[in-house]
Design an enzyme around this catalytic site. Structure first.
Site, short mmCIF file in Angstrom:
data_model
loop_
_atom_site.label_atom_id
_atom_site.label_comp_id
_atom_site.label_asym_id
_atom_site.label_seq_id
_atom_site.Cartn_x
_atom_site.Cartn_y
_atom_site.Cartn_z
N GLY A 35 53.85 -22.96 -61.20
CA GLY A 35 52.40 -23.10 -61.06
C GLY A 35 51.83 -24.37 -61.67
O GLY A 35 50.68 -24.71 -61.40
N CYS A 243 46.29 -6.74 -32.71
CA CYS A 243 46.58 -7.88 -31.84
C CYS A 243 46.48 -7.43 -30.38
O CYS A 243 47.06 -6.41 -29.99
CB CYS A 243 47.98 -8.42 -32.13
SG CYS A 243 48.48 -9.70 -30.95
N CYS A 246 50.35 -7.96 -28.83
CA CYS A 246 51.51 -7.18 -29.25
C CYS A 246 51.11 -5.86 -29.90
O CYS A 246 51.97 -5.06 -30.25
CB CYS A 246 52.41 -7.99 -30.18
SG CYS A 246 51.80 -8.12 -31.87
N CYS A 268 47.80 -12.47 -32.82
CA CYS A 268 48.50 -12.83 -34.06
C CYS A 268 48.44 -14.34 -34.25
O CYS A 268 48.69 -15.10 -33.32
CB CYS A 268 49.98 -12.45 -33.98
SG CYS A 268 50.30 -10.69 -33.94
N CYS A 274 54.52 -12.61 -33.10
CA CYS A 274 53.91 -11.94 -31.95
C CYS A 274 54.88 -11.92 -30.76
O CYS A 274 55.09 -10.88 -30.13
CB CYS A 274 52.62 -12.66 -31.57
SG CYS A 274 51.58 -11.76 -30.41
#
Lengths: 292, 361, 189
Positions: A35, A243, A246, A268, A274
């Site tokens: 980080g 979606c 899909c 998606c 997808c």
């Protein structure tokens, strides 16, 4: 998806070896201090600053000829800048490329984490525009450096709390700040906050900010906590739809305007995810009309 | 009905083809040669060399041609090329005192040893469009004079003899190099000067202008401005001595600035310094003003909060390649981030509207 | 100059250094994991893995400390010829190479500053044994726990308490390497 020879006019993966060593040293220190933003002498690349030069340099420093590289922008492999970066590495490193998350060993991304869980042996390289999570609270590098050194993150919490006071909710929807291993507050790059929970991953996550000359990292299995408050816990939200191609109810969705009357559909954002689901026989509300 | 966006690669290739066609323009018009750009667009070439940090007029001409005359784009091409070049060694510091001057003026003395030499300047031209140039203007030739002495003395040295101007401390330290090390604040003066000399001409000009208008005023005079060729020498370890590896044209500006004195220093003049590749005097003068403004701390002056006194602000925003890249990247798709904002705004609006409705009931 | 000084570099630097770096990256990202590397040979007592690390990470910009035992003429010459890293004392080093005992005292090394914790040494400690056994490791990069045959425990515990300051270490043995960043929590096995 064929392996090629790299363009002999350039060194393997474009960068000269001294530059790669400099980046590699920064990457190792970045992993050792999760980080924390390690300064590095970012080079001028043949694509503009702000278009992924940090990610490209990190990827170039990590690539081996055996890698299979995937490049996505907004979750999609076929967005223009993703295409451009993929072509750059096909030419300068001759590596195999793929659109399949599960087949890739290195994924360079802008603004998304793939839906499919990443595994050991994979590296996710993020393109980062502004690596400093405190930048919009304090524009001075000299000041934000001190704040990180002293672990003085009060200003960030004040900002988030003011959001709640004004709007009833934290009004940061992307590039939502996180705290890594309980020490450094980190910008996860402009991924939607929906993706934040997946910052805890089995893969190595490397972040490159070329213009701002910073590299940072999240090692595998590292604690990454989205900043929040007990009475306003973090929430990884997405559009409240499935979606339309899909039928997936849990993936991050793009909203697409489909006609002049403002009709919409949701699909998606991760195009590989997808397509994979549709290949498995899943379908959505509009999949019958899908011409893609 | 919905067709996922495919074919990004084809679109990119087609765009590049179109770009190449547009760059060439009307094919019935003769194509520009690099020599034409180098010789007849020389100030554009100079700017590209200065901000590209690479002294090569032919490559700069090529970059300008390829960039369709967009100088920032040309500078970008040169920078990207420059990073691929191996670094073979370092030159000695050039001696601008030994410059073969084409131009040398001082605003602080009416005359001085070495004389005032205007050289090829726009300064006293009347800015009237010269329609003769629209046709072929022929080959102009200028009258000749005796060459200047090989070494023209520096104006500021005359002031220095009387202790009237602050002496600059000589340093043998190798200066830092922002192209090899990450920028670190506070920066020292050498690093600031490097950032300024490759900084965007428009940005440095604007910063300098702001000091003249009172945002950190530092009362500058052009002590001396000189333009000419200097030799570049390099030490060859195997030979054990320095050899001249070439010549570069430079513009150097030293400003003389008022200084009221501090607790430890009596009133005396101080300097700002500008040094830029090529004939680039607007940039060199602007650089000297900004350099002087950034020296407030070292000279014990007050920080009045002027933008040009703010080292981090000036250095972090002076590079046009960084700036243009980041500015223009907002053209890239951001629909994922936008979508997350859209969801949030919808949710917050719903919350607010529900609350209003409740209150009304 | 001796043959072993002039030889032993990478045959194909861009590719071999890339593979070696990936091993080093995986090692640092997954403390305790052991990786095999190849392609470099330096004069004794430098192991193949340590030679690979030096070629991959060091150059003229990285001051290097050779601890007693490794600070011998053939190694110095090899470093000068292949890497060009300036040889310095422990307190100025970005990298330090030696046997674990020889690298002591550890408080001589740079551990970074609160502003720049990255400005800390990376130790390359040559071990006679490197195996996934012994000390128990946990922390970033480790799913639950890992084990590594560390030469001791106390020094790593002290170093971890300095976080975010501290040094980071690679361990080398023959053609294998592992790493331990300052984040790892180390307990006796």
């Amino acid at each position: 998806m064929t392996a090629m020879q790299h363009d002999p006019a350039y060194n393997f993966a474009y960068l000269d070896e001294q530059t790669k060593r400099m980046i590699r040293r920064a990457l190792l220190k970045a992993l050792a201090i999760p980080g924390y933003q390690v300064p590095f002498a970012s080079r001028e690349m043949p694509m503009p600053y702000g278009w992924g030069t940090g990610g490209v340099q990190v990827t170039a420093a990590c690539l081996t000829p055996e890698d299979r590289l995937k490049v996505i922008d907004q979750g999609a492999d076929d967005t223009t800048n993703a295409v451009s970066i993929r072509k750059f590495f096909e030419r300068t490193a001759g590596v195999e490329t793929t659109e399949h998350t599960t087949e890739s060993t290195i994924i360079q991304t802008r603004h998304r984490i793939p839906e499919a869980p990443l595994t050991e042996g994979q590296i996710l390289v993020y393109q980062v525009p502004i690596p400093e999570p405190l930048r919009f609270l304090e524009p001075r590098e000299t000041e934000t450096r001190k704040m990180h050194a002293l672990e003085e993150y009060g200003l960030m919490y004040v900002k988030l709390y003011e959001d709640i006071a004004h709007n009833g909710a934290i009004s940061t929807a992307y590039a939502y700040p996180v705290k890594v291993e309980g020490r450094y507050v980190m910008d996860p790059s402009p991924i939607p906050k929906f993706d934040n929970p997946r910052l805890e991953s089995a893969a190595i996550q490397l972040f490159g900010a070329g213009r701002e000359q910073r590299i940072y990292a999240v090692p595998p299995h590292t604690q990454v906590v989205s900043l929040d408050f007990e009475d306003h816990p973090f929430e990884a939200s997405k559009a409240d739809h499935d979606c339309d191609l899909c039928g997936c109810g849990t993936s991050y969705l793009d909203e697409v305007i489909v006609d002049d009357a403002g009709g919409r559909m949701f699909v998606c954002s991760d195009t590989d995810f997808c397509a994979g689901r549709r290949a498995e026989g899943h379908s959505g509300r509009l999949s019958g009309e899908d011409a893609a | 009905m919905y067709v996922a966006v495919k074919g990004g690669e084809r679109a990119i290739d087609a765009a590049h083809e179109w770009l190449a066609e547009e760059r060439r323009g009307d094919a019935s018009v003769p194509e520009l040669s690099l020599a034409q750009i180098r010789e007849q667009m020389s100030l554009a070439v100079n700017r590209v060399m200065a901000e590209g940090s690479l002294y090569d007029p032919d490559l700069a001409a090529l970059a300008i041609k390829q960039a369709r005359g967009d100088l920032i784009e040309a500078i970008f091409l040169i920078r990207a090329y420059r990073t691929t070049l191996p670094r073979i060694g370092h030159s000695r510091a050039v001696d601008t005192g030994a410059m073969r001057c084409d131009r040398r003026i001082s605003a602080t003395f009416k005359d001085a040893p070495g004389g005032q030499v205007l050289g090829p300047t726009f300064d006293y031209t009347h800015r009237l469009l010269d329609f003769k140039l629209a046709a072929e203007a022929g080959t102009p030739s200028a009258r000749e004079a005796d060459p200047l002495a090989p070494e023209v003395p520096r104006i500021t040295e005359f002031l220095n003899k009387d202790g009237l101007i602050q002496d600059e401390v000589r340093s043998e330290d190798t200066p830092p190099d922002m192209t090899r090390q990450p920028m670190e604040y506070p920066a020292n003066r050498a690093l600031r000067l490097q950032a300024l000399t490759r900084g965007d001409e428009g940005f440095v000009l604007g910063m300098a202008y702001s000091t003249q208008r009172g945002y950190g005023r530092n009362h500058p005079f052009v002590g001396e401005l000189r333009i000419g060729a200097v030799e570049v020498e390099m030490e060859i370890p195997e030979l054990g001595f320095d050899i001249c590896i070439g010549e570069v044209v430079l513009t150097e500006c030293e400003t003389v600035n008022q200084f009221a004195g501090s607790k430890t220093e009596p009133p005396q003049f101080t300097r700002g310094y500008g040094l830029v590749f090529g004939q680039t005097e607007r940039k060199a003068i602007a650089m000297a003003l900004v350099d002087r403004a950034l020296r407030w701390e070292e000279l014990g002056e007050e920080n009045v909060g002027a933008p040009a006194q703010d080292e981090e602000f000036v250095l972090a925003h002076s590079d046009n390649i960084q700036a243009t890249g980041f500015l223009e990247h907002i053209k890239l798709p951001h629909y994922v981030d936008f979508q997350s904002e859209l969801e949030l705004v919808r949710k917050m609006r719903k919350g607010a509207l529900d609350a209003m409705k409740e209150a009304a009931e | 100059m001796r043959d072993d000084v002039l030889s032993g570099g990478f045959a194909d630097t861009p590719v071999e250094a890339a593979r070696a770096f990936r091993a080093a990256l995986e090692a640092m990202a997954r403390p305790g994991s052991i990786h095999r590397v190849e392609g470099a040979r330096a004069p004794a007592p430098v192991s193949e893995a340590a030679a690979v690390l030096l070629l991959t990470l060091c150059d003229r910009e990285t001051p290097l400390y050779l601890a007693p035992g490794h600070d011998v003429a053939p190694v110095r010459d090899w470093v000068a010829f292949h890497i060009g890293a300036p040889l310095v004392g422990a307190s100025e080093a970005m990298f330090a190479l030696g046997g674990w005992q020889a690298l002591a005292p550890l408080d001589a090394y740079r551990i970074g500053t609160p502003d720049y914790p990255d400005r800390a040494v990376t130790l390359i400690a040559e071990l006679v044994n490197l195996a996934p056994e012994g000390a128990r490791l946990s922390g970033p990069g480790i799913r639950e726990t890992a084990r590594l045959s560390l030469p001791e425990v106390a020094a790593f515990q002290r170093n971890h308490h300095l976080f975010p300051l501290g040094w980071d270490a690679f361990f080398t043995c023959g053609d294998r390497l592992a790493a331990l960043p300052r984040t790892s929590v180390v307990e006796a096995g």
